[in-house]
Structures are given as C-alpha cells and as structure tokens.
Design an enzyme around this catalytic site. Structure first.
Site, PDB file in Angstrom:
ATOM      1  N   CYS A   8       0.869  -1.169   0.000  1.00 59.83           N
ATOM      2  CA  CYS A   8       0.000   0.000   0.000  1.00 59.83           C
ATOM      3  C   CYS A   8       0.906   1.218   0.000  1.00 59.83           C
ATOM      4  CB  CYS A   8      -0.886   0.047   1.244  1.00 59.83           C
ATOM      5  SG  CYS A   8      -2.036  -1.339   1.400  1.00 59.83           S
ATOM      6  N   TYR A  22      10.689  -4.559  -7.755  1.00 57.53           N
ATOM      7  CA  TYR A  22       9.462  -4.279  -8.498  1.00 57.53           C
ATOM      8  C   TYR A  22       8.674  -3.068  -8.018  1.00 57.53           C
ATOM      9  CZ  TYR A  22       4.632  -4.828 -10.164  1.00 57.53           C
ATOM     10  OH  TYR A  22       3.395  -4.595 -10.711  1.00 57.53           O
ATOM     11  N   GLY A  35      -0.847   0.963  -4.996  1.00 50.00           N
ATOM     12  CA  GLY A  35      -2.186   0.442  -4.717  1.00 50.00           C
ATOM     13  C   GLY A  35      -3.222   1.137  -5.559  1.00 50.00           C
ATOM     14  N   ASN A  68       0.828   0.415   6.077  1.00 50.77           N
ATOM     15  CA  ASN A  68       1.429  -0.310   4.956  1.00 50.77           C
ATOM     16  C   ASN A  68       2.172  -1.509   5.518  1.00 50.77           C
ATOM     17  OD1 ASN A  68       4.315   0.342   2.844  1.00 50.77           O
ATOM     18  ND2 ASN A  68       2.731  -1.206   2.617  1.00 50.77           N
ATOM     19  N   GLY A  69       1.745  -2.715   5.140  1.00 49.90           N
ATOM     20  CA  GLY A  69       2.389  -3.923   5.634  1.00 49.90           C
ATOM     21  C   GLY A  69       1.363  -4.935   6.093  1.00 49.90           C
TER      22      GLY A  69
END
Length: 431
Positions: free
Chosen positions: A2, A234, A28, A95-96
């Site tokens: 995210c 990525y 996201g 985020n995570g």
C-alpha cells in the site's frame, strides 16, 4: 503493498494529500482514503484522480491518506481507520501485514474486544486502548513494541501526527519539510516531486511525532534491519531511494549481473514496461545487444501484478507488440520477476505470434518460491510457479526458448548490501 501519506500544518492539506497519494498510486489501485483534522473523511474504491476531486474538497491543515492494494482482510474495506480509544480518538493508515494477525485478533476478541473490520490495521487501535498508560504517546509506543512486524504507519490524533516503522524496517517511510509544516510518504521520490526539503527516513524501530512543539523522535525497539528486497525489484518508483541507494541504479545493476551470470544472447533486448526497463538497460549495456521498444504499454490500465481482475485479459490490452521491431528476431525480454507465470506465458505467445524467431526470457531477480507474510501479495506456495516447477518446467510452461534468473547473491550484489528480507526468494523469513 500500500502507500501511506501524511501532512502536518500545511494549508490546504487536502490538495497536498492528493499529490502525495497520486505519486504513490503505483503502490495500490483498489481504493483511496484520507482523514483530515477533526476526523473529516473521504474513502472510496477507485483511483486518486477519481476520488480526491475538486468537488470533494475538505478544509484542513493536517491529515493522513492511504492507497490500498489488499493483502489482508476484505478488499471492500478502506483505510484510514478511525477509532475512539481510551487514550483518545485516532485515525490510522498502515502499509504492511501483521503475520500473526489472526491469532492476535482472536485473543483480543476472547478478552472482550469488538472489531469493526477484518483489517489487521485495527489491532493497533485496540493495543493503544489497552496499553497500561494514560499518556497517548506512551500507549502508542507500547502498542508498537508489542507487534514486531510488519508495518509503516501514520496516525492522526487531535493535536499530533505520528509516523513509525517496525524494528525490521520491512516497509519504507520518509518525511520532509514542506512550507510551514511537514509531509510524510512511503517513498522519498514523492516528497521530492512536490518540492519538500530536508527529507529524512523514519528509522526502523522509531516513532516520529509531529506537533505544534515541532518534531520529537522516540526509539522504541532494538533493530534488526531487513528491508524488503521486492521494493528494489518491483514495487517502488525508479527515482526512489532506500537503504542502499537509488532503485533505478539497483535494477540497472541487476540487469548487468544477469547478463554476466547467463551470457544470454539475441538480436534485440525488449523490456517489459515499466518495472523491467531499468534492468533491460543494464542487460543491454553489459551484453552490447541493442535495446528496442518491442512492446508498447497502455499506461491507463495500471500494474497487472496488483490489479484484482483477470490477469490474462489485462496483459492482452496492456502490452501491444510492434511486429516491425520483433519480426524474424531472436528477442531477449527482460522483466523484474515471474510470480504466477500467467503474464510471461502470454507475453511470449504474443511475441511469437507477431513474428519473433526465438523468445528468450531474462528475469532480474531470483525465482519467487515463497509467499510474503509482510505485505506483498505473492500468493500461496501452490500458486507460485517457481515453487511448483523446476526451471526447465517453467521454460516449458511459458513456451520460451531460454530462461535465466538472477541469483540471490547477484541480487544482493546489485542492491549493495545484505540487510534485506529475502524470504520470498530463499524461504529464510526474518520473523
């Protein structure tokens, strides 16, 4: 994955959050949410440009925001979350993934807690409320100390904004000076792009508190840095910089080392846009094989790895071969990774149907052999092609003429260090 963002003490923070989240849209594309001071909120499925429109403008000088790519919980639920705790009212964006979230939620429910969502993010709010302190900051510190991983978070309170990373630093987070206040984002490139200065990384195991008194930093845990290698491979923008330096330079070096390890030859190198481009540049430079634009990308279809729809149909619409470039050529295509194999199989098929004599595949990362419990949706083991098949079997599955991956040692060499999480690549999980 995210993207999270925060703004403290900046006029028209709505506009600033719009720009920050737009710069993080690659992290996201399912939903967008913001919460401004006084807990005014906008949340909806869709893209930043669709949701944070001029007609939805909210007044405020501080706030937090989130773009979601769902990995845990229902994809209909949208962050930030708001909770009224015993220490006050808070909004949180995360985020995570918390790997043991299910057992933690069950334990809290057995003790009488009531959850309003299926998101692991809500665990933080319950721990803050249950902390054995009356002070909100001590309670937040206690909550973080109870959860080893994996998170970068922003929390908005009545008179404070808090940014924090877990002790391993799996997920990134930065802040910088902007006008009369501060801005926070998952990647430093986003902060630079809006004109922020004095950009600083939130350290693993650190809480940064923004208030009218300025900035306060609190170290709440001993660290054991294991930054996510997939951020380099990525997920992140090429202009972002992390623990060991610039993402583009790392990917370029991955491509160089991939050629050194494989000695793969061909007539032209074609990058799979966009995340394979830097690696293809490096491979081309090292091999002296010219790089060509053989696949055009429709930029308005998003990133196929993180999109929830049928991937095969997305690839057909997203990547368009240029027959005049590839006809009668031995093509070397360079991509960042193969996760499920469906995308690469479709690309090889398209290139051969459009006249490529041979299609050779170079991947500038090692095979993805395990799922990620820390916030990247690399699927279950039985959905990962490299976990289920040998290199020769993958080669047969995607119908390519050659297939070469970068080694784990080559990846570490390209990034420039080994304080990395490589769990999805070697099953050596830090937590």
């Amino acid at each position: 994955m995210c993207g999270i963002a925060g703004v403290w003490n900046v006029e028209k923070s709505y506009n600033v959050l719009h720009d920050l989240l737009l710069g993080l849209q690659h992290r996201g594309q399912e939903s967008v949410g913001i919460v401004l001071e006084d807990f005014k909120m906008i949340k909806s499925k869709g893209l930043v440009s669709q949701i944070l429109s001029e007609s939805n403008f909210l007044i405020g000088n501080s706030g937090i925001g989130h773009v979601r790519y769902s990995t845990y919980g229902s994809n209909t639920e949208i962050q930030p979350l708001i909770g009224i705790t015993s220490k006050g009212k808070f909004a949180i964006a995360h985020n995570g993934n918390i790997p043991d979230a299910e057992s933690r939620i069950n334990s809290l429910v057995e003790k009488g807690s009531v959850f309003s969502s299926t998101l692991d993010t809500e665990i933080f709010l319950h721990y803050i409320s249950l902390a054995p302190y009356s002070d909100p900051i001590l309670s937040i510190q206690w909550a973080f100390s109870r959860i080893p991983s994996a998170y970068s978070v922003v929390i908005l309170g009545k008179d404070k904004l808090i940014a924090a990373r877990d002790r391993f630093g799996f997920r990134p987070l930065f802040y910088g000076k902007y006008k009369n206040g501060y801005v926070i984002a998952s990647e430093d490139s986003v902060l630079y792009s809006i004109g922020a200065s004095k950009i600083v990384e939130v350290l693993p195991g650190e809480i940064v508190i923004f208030s009218d008194s300025g900035i306060e930093k609190v170290k709440y845990a001993n660290t054991n840095v294991k930054f996510c290698s997939f951020e380099y491979i990525y997920f992140s923008r090429p202009d972002s910089n992390f623990l060991y330096g610039n993402v583009h330079r790392a990917r370029y070096r991955m491509g160089e080392i991939l050629f050194e390890e494989s000695n793969m030859r061909g007539d032209i190198v074609i990058p799979i846009l966009d995340s394979g481009f830097s690696g293809a540049l490096g491979f081309s430079a090292a091999s002296k094989i010219p790089i060509e634009l053989g696949l055009m990308r429709n930029r308005y279809l998003g990133r196929s790895f993180i999109m929830p729809e049928n991937r095969e149909e997305i690839i057909k619409r997203k990547l368009v071969p240029i027959p005049e470039v590839i006809k009668d050529k031995e093509v070397v295509i360079i991509d960042d990774s193969i996760v499920r194999g469906t995308t690469m199989k479709q690309i090889v098929k398209m290139l051969k149907e459009n006249g490529a004599r041979k299609v050779k595949v170079g991947i500038h990362s090692p095979p993805v052999v395990g799922p990620c419990p820390y916030g990247i949706d690399t699927s279950r083991k039985n959905e990962l092609i490299a976990n289920q098949k040998s290199i020769d079997e993958i080669l047969s599955e995607i119908n390519a003429d050659e297939l070469h991956y970068l080694s784990v040692e080559g990846l570490k060499k390209a990034i420039g260090g080994d304080n990395l999480c490589l769990g999805c690549l070697n099953l050596n999980y830090p937590v």
